[in-house]
Design a protein around this motif. Structure first.
Motif, PDB file in Angstrom:
ATOM      1  N   LEU A 277      28.758  11.218  12.762  1.00 50.29           N
ATOM      2  CA  LEU A 277      30.123  11.787  12.532  1.00 50.29           C
ATOM      3  C   LEU A 277      30.496  11.536  10.998  1.00 50.29           C
ATOM      4  CD1 LEU A 277      32.684  12.711  13.622  1.00 50.29           C
ATOM      5  CD2 LEU A 277      33.275  10.262  14.460  1.00 50.29           C
ATOM      6  N   PHE A 278      30.136  10.178  10.459  1.00 49.67           N
ATOM      7  CA  PHE A 278      30.541   9.905   9.326  1.00 49.67           C
ATOM      8  C   PHE A 278      30.213  10.898   8.324  1.00 49.67           C
ATOM      9  CE2 PHE A 278      29.674   7.786   5.284  1.00 49.67           C
ATOM     10  CZ  PHE A 278      30.778   7.052   4.969  1.00 49.67           C
ATOM     11  N   GLU A 279      28.725  11.270   8.472  1.00 45.89           N
ATOM     12  CA  GLU A 279      28.186  12.119   7.415  1.00 45.89           C
ATOM     13  C   GLU A 279      28.664  13.759   7.571  1.00 45.89           C
ATOM     14  OE1 GLU A 279      25.961  11.623   5.213  1.00 45.89           O
ATOM     15  OE2 GLU A 279      25.871   9.576   5.581  1.00 45.89           O
ATOM     16  N   SER A 280      29.058  14.076   8.806  1.00 45.78           N
ATOM     17  CA  SER A 280      29.552  15.529   9.169  1.00 45.78           C
ATOM     18  C   SER A 280      31.074  15.663   8.608  1.00 45.78           C
ATOM     19  CB  SER A 280      29.499  15.863  10.621  1.00 45.78           C
ATOM     20  OG  SER A 280      30.369  14.828  11.366  1.00 45.78           O
ATOM     21  N   LEU A 281      31.871  14.424   8.841  1.00 43.86           N
ATOM     22  CA  LEU A 281      33.281  14.288   8.060  1.00 43.86           C
ATOM     23  C   LEU A 281      33.399  14.515   6.669  1.00 43.86           C
ATOM     24  CD1 LEU A 281      34.970  11.779  10.567  1.00 43.86           C
ATOM     25  CD2 LEU A 281      35.469  14.201  10.538  1.00 43.86           C
ATOM     26  N   MET A 282      32.265  13.741   6.006  1.00 42.27           N
ATOM     27  CA  MET A 282      32.367  13.826   4.649  1.00 42.27           C
ATOM     28  C   MET A 282      31.757  15.346   4.107  1.00 42.27           C
ATOM     29  SD  MET A 282      33.161  10.838   3.523  1.00 42.27           S
ATOM     30  CE  MET A 282      33.040  11.079   1.635  1.00 42.27           C
ATOM     31  N   ASP A 283      30.811  15.922   4.920  1.00 38.72           N
ATOM     32  CA  ASP A 283      30.425  17.314   4.580  1.00 38.72           C
ATOM     33  C   ASP A 283      31.547  18.233   4.673  1.00 38.72           C
ATOM     34  OD1 ASP A 283      27.852  16.286   3.912  1.00 38.72           O
ATOM     35  OD2 ASP A 283      27.109  16.562   5.822  1.00 38.72           O
ATOM     36  N   ALA A 284      32.430  18.000   5.869  1.00 38.06           N
ATOM     37  CA  ALA A 284      33.557  18.939   5.879  1.00 38.06           C
ATOM     38  C   ALA A 284      34.745  18.891   4.991  1.00 38.06           C
ATOM     39  CB  ALA A 284      33.911  18.552   7.457  1.00 38.06           C
ATOM     40  N   GLY A 285      34.522  17.991   3.888  1.00 37.52           N
ATOM     41  CA  GLY A 285      35.574  17.762   2.869  1.00 37.52           C
ATOM     42  C   GLY A 285      36.472  16.433   2.926  1.00 37.52           C
ATOM     43  N   ALA A 286      36.104  15.657   3.938  1.00 38.22           N
ATOM     44  CA  ALA A 286      36.804  14.332   3.844  1.00 38.22           C
ATOM     45  C   ALA A 286      36.722  13.529   2.716  1.00 38.22           C
ATOM     46  CB  ALA A 286      36.416  13.441   5.268  1.00 38.22           C
ATOM     47  N   LEU A 287      37.673  12.878   2.085  1.00 37.64           N
ATOM     48  CA  LEU A 287      37.787  12.137   0.945  1.00 37.64           C
ATOM     49  C   LEU A 287      36.895  10.581   1.014  1.00 37.64           C
ATOM     50  CD1 LEU A 287      41.021  12.880  -0.791  1.00 37.64           C
ATOM     51  CD2 LEU A 287      38.708  14.014  -1.248  1.00 37.64           C
ATOM     52  N   ASP A 288      37.365  10.090   2.231  1.00 34.78           N
ATOM     53  CA  ASP A 288      36.975   8.822   2.720  1.00 34.78           C
ATOM     54  C   ASP A 288      36.915   8.799   4.097  1.00 34.78           C
ATOM     55  OD1 ASP A 288      35.862   6.388   2.021  1.00 34.78           O
ATOM     56  OD2 ASP A 288      38.026   5.384   2.805  1.00 34.78           O
ATOM     57  N   VAL A 289      35.889   8.342   4.804  1.00 33.70           N
ATOM     58  CA  VAL A 289      35.659   7.893   6.142  1.00 33.70           C
ATOM     59  C   VAL A 289      35.386   6.338   6.292  1.00 33.70           C
ATOM     60  CG1 VAL A 289      34.669   8.414   8.295  1.00 33.70           C
ATOM     61  CG2 VAL A 289      34.929  10.069   6.516  1.00 33.70           C
ATOM     62  N   THR A 290      36.000   5.759   7.375  1.00 30.58           N
ATOM     63  CA  THR A 290      35.809   4.370   7.664  1.00 30.58           C
ATOM     64  C   THR A 290      35.720   4.155   9.260  1.00 30.58           C
ATOM     65  OG1 THR A 290      38.113   3.708   7.511  1.00 30.58           O
ATOM     66  CG2 THR A 290      37.079   3.464   5.464  1.00 30.58           C
ATOM     67  N   LEU A 291      34.874   3.225   9.705  1.00 35.53           N
ATOM     68  CA  LEU A 291      34.838   2.825  11.063  1.00 35.53           C
ATOM     69  C   LEU A 291      34.938   1.382  11.133  1.00 35.53           C
ATOM     70  CD1 LEU A 291      31.555   4.893  11.514  1.00 35.53           C
ATOM     71  CD2 LEU A 291      33.951   5.770  12.166  1.00 35.53           C
ATOM     72  N   THR A 292      36.169   0.897  11.857  1.00 32.40           N
ATOM     73  CA  THR A 292      36.205  -0.354  11.925  1.00 32.40           C
ATOM     74  C   THR A 292      36.540  -0.863  13.573  1.00 32.40           C
ATOM     75  OG1 THR A 292      37.888  -0.072  10.294  1.00 32.40           O
ATOM     76  CG2 THR A 292      38.420  -2.050  11.477  1.00 32.40           C
ATOM     77  N   PRO A 293      35.512  -1.810  13.831  1.00 30.83           N
ATOM     78  CA  PRO A 293      35.516  -2.372  14.960  1.00 30.83           C
ATOM     79  C   PRO A 293      36.659  -2.729  15.707  1.00 30.83           C
ATOM     80  CG  PRO A 293      33.708  -3.348  13.763  1.00 30.83           C
ATOM     81  CD  PRO A 293      34.567  -2.597  12.822  1.00 30.83           C
ATOM     82  N   VAL A 294      37.166  -2.381  16.872  1.00 30.76           N
ATOM     83  CA  VAL A 294      38.603  -2.855  17.443  1.00 30.76           C
ATOM     84  C   VAL A 294      38.203  -3.359  19.128  1.00 30.76           C
ATOM     85  CG1 VAL A 294      39.978  -1.592  16.021  1.00 30.76           C
ATOM     86  CG2 VAL A 294      39.025  -0.622  17.955  1.00 30.76           C
ATOM     87  N   ILE A 295      39.244  -4.057  19.426  1.00 35.89           N
ATOM     88  CA  ILE A 295      39.268  -4.398  20.979  1.00 35.89           C
ATOM     89  C   ILE A 295      40.334  -3.383  21.506  1.00 35.89           C
ATOM     90  CG2 ILE A 295      39.618  -6.011  22.619  1.00 35.89           C
ATOM     91  CD1 ILE A 295      37.049  -6.450  21.080  1.00 35.89           C
ATOM     92  N   MET A 296      39.815  -2.723  22.548  1.00 34.33           N
ATOM     93  CA  MET A 296      40.777  -1.700  23.056  1.00 34.33           C
ATOM     94  C   MET A 296      41.129  -2.195  24.372  1.00 34.33           C
ATOM     95  SD  MET A 296      38.884   1.736  22.099  1.00 34.33           S
ATOM     96  CE  MET A 296      40.164   2.890  22.671  1.00 34.33           C
ATOM     97  N   LYS A 297      41.773  -1.496  25.350  1.00 37.25           N
ATOM     98  CA  LYS A 297      42.219  -1.991  26.731  1.00 37.25           C
ATOM     99  C   LYS A 297      41.120  -2.339  27.447  1.00 37.25           C
ATOM    100  CE  LYS A 297      42.513   2.828  28.405  1.00 37.25           C
ATOM    101  NZ  LYS A 297      43.341   3.695  29.262  1.00 37.25           N
ATOM    102  N   LYS A 298      41.597  -3.449  28.301  1.00 38.32           N
ATOM    103  CA  LYS A 298      40.621  -4.082  29.160  1.00 38.32           C
ATOM    104  C   LYS A 298      39.279  -4.764  28.508  1.00 38.32           C
ATOM    105  CE  LYS A 298      41.469  -0.857  33.200  1.00 38.32           C
ATOM    106  NZ  LYS A 298      40.958   0.048  34.321  1.00 38.32           N
ATOM    107  N   ASN A 299      39.534  -5.004  27.083  1.00 39.13           N
ATOM    108  CA  ASN A 299      38.815  -5.855  26.265  1.00 39.13           C
ATOM    109  C   ASN A 299      37.550  -5.017  26.053  1.00 39.13           C
ATOM    110  OD1 ASN A 299      40.641  -8.012  26.025  1.00 39.13           O
ATOM    111  ND2 ASN A 299      39.883  -8.771  28.164  1.00 39.13           N
ATOM    112  N   ARG A 300      37.570  -3.844  26.032  1.00 40.65           N
ATOM    113  CA  ARG A 300      36.409  -3.028  25.817  1.00 40.65           C
ATOM    114  C   ARG A 300      36.308  -2.811  24.219  1.00 40.65           C
ATOM    115  NH1 ARG A 300      38.308   0.686  29.904  1.00 40.65           N
ATOM    116  NH2 ARG A 300      38.876   2.115  28.262  1.00 40.65           N
TER     117      ARG A 300
END
Length: 331
Positions: free
Chosen positions: A269-292
């Motif tokens: 996804l990171f690579e495809s978004l940059m190829d599509a014209g994104a200037l920057d892409v970041t992926l940040t680990p988070v805790i979602m509902k039910k601690n997933r």
């Protein structure tokens, strides 16, 4: 701040420089007082500031009337310069004035094969030249141009010949040509001397360098200083002041949270978004509902590209929603 001295049409002289700086906003009465005080140590001069037109263009003209027959050695000249005393003249201004006259003296010494202590000022040592230099320096500091980035455009020097203390000389005069060494010049547009030694020496001591064209700037003020002649073109020196132009690009920030994508899919996804014209892409680990455990995907893109990137995010991630935020990026 950025200031551009524009002598590319009508050249530059001492009184044109003073007129342009007064027209730009320097105090006219105080400038004239400084000029007359400075000239009083070299035979005296009267100064009149007025509004004139040159080929229909309004400008400020500074008329300095003085005895131009004074011939004085450079060392004696410096001694008299130190005697100038006026509340508006400080040590920094006198230092710049000395630098301007040193530029002229060094040019005279070079073209005539003399030592500095053998140089005699003739026309440029007269009271009107002293008035022009001190007036221009005072106006320069009065406007705080010493804090600006100052450039000059190419200097029109005129053409033909000119009479001086050493007889007839080609235009530009040898001293003027020496002073402007390293700066771009253009001939014409008339057979007359458009760039004088005094004007050239002021110019090179005021500027950081030269540009062939105006730099990117937001113009805030413009001053026009009139020359003595009124030919069939605007015989004016223009000085333009403004701030450096700042370009703003609007970018869009897209955010979405996912908790069902594998590391392999996220990497693709990171690579495809940059190829599509994104200037920057970041992926940040988070805790979602039910601690997933999940990932916050943030994509920065140009405003015009955000629709395409948005569709890409939905199709590649299967997310149920994307947050859209606008930002301004300055460069």
């Amino acid at each position: 701040m950025v200031t551009v001295i524009d002598p590319q049409l009508a050249g530059v002289s001492g009184n044109m420089m003073v007129g342009a700086l007064i027209d730009l906003g320097a105090h006219p009465e105080r400038t004239a007082e400084v000029m007359e005080e400075a000239a009083s140590h070299f035979g005296g001069a009267s100064v009149e500031v007025s509004e004139v037109k040159r080929s229909g263009l309004r400008a400020t003209h500074v008329d300095v009337r003085a005895d131009d027959s004074l011939s004085i050695g450079y060392m004696e000249f410096l001694k008299r310069l130190e005697r100038i005393s006026h509340p508006g003249i400080d040590d920094e201004m006198l230092s710049m004035a000395r630098a301007v006259f040193h530029t002229m003296a060094q040019a005279e010494a070079t073209v005539h094969g003399l030592k500095l202590d053998e140089v005699h000022f003739h026309e440029v040592g007269a009271a009107d030249a002293v008035a022009d230099v001190l007036g221009a320096v005072f106006a320069y500091f009065d406007l705080n141009l010493h804090r600006d980035t100052v450039y000059t455009l190419p200097v029109a020097v005129g053409g033909g010949t000119v009479s001086g203390a050493h007889g007839r000389m080609p235009v530009p005069a040898p001293a003027t040509a020496e002073i402007l060494r390293g700066f771009p010049v253009t001939g014409g547009p008339v057979e007359a001397e458009l760039a004088t030694p005094t004007g050239a020496a002021l110019l090179v001591n005021m500027v950081r360098g030269y540009r062939r064209f105006y730099p990117s700037m937001e113009i805030q003020a413009t001053g026009y200083g009139a020359g003595d002649m009124d030919p069939d073109f605007p015989n004016v020196l223009r000085v333009v002041r403004g701030s450096e132009a700042v370009h703003h690009d609007t970018v869009t920030l897209l955010e979405t949270n996912v908790d069902h994508l594998s590391g392999e899919v996220l990497g693709n996804l990171f690579e495809s978004l940059m190829d599509a014209g994104a200037l920057d892409v970041t992926l940040t680990p988070v805790i979602m509902k039910k601690n997933r455990p999940g990932q916050l995907i943030r994509v920065i893109c140009r405003e015009n590209d955000h629709e395409m990137i948005l569709k890409h995010l939905f199709s590649e991630t299967g997310t149920l929603g994307v947050r859209i935020l606008d930002r301004k990026s300055t460069r």
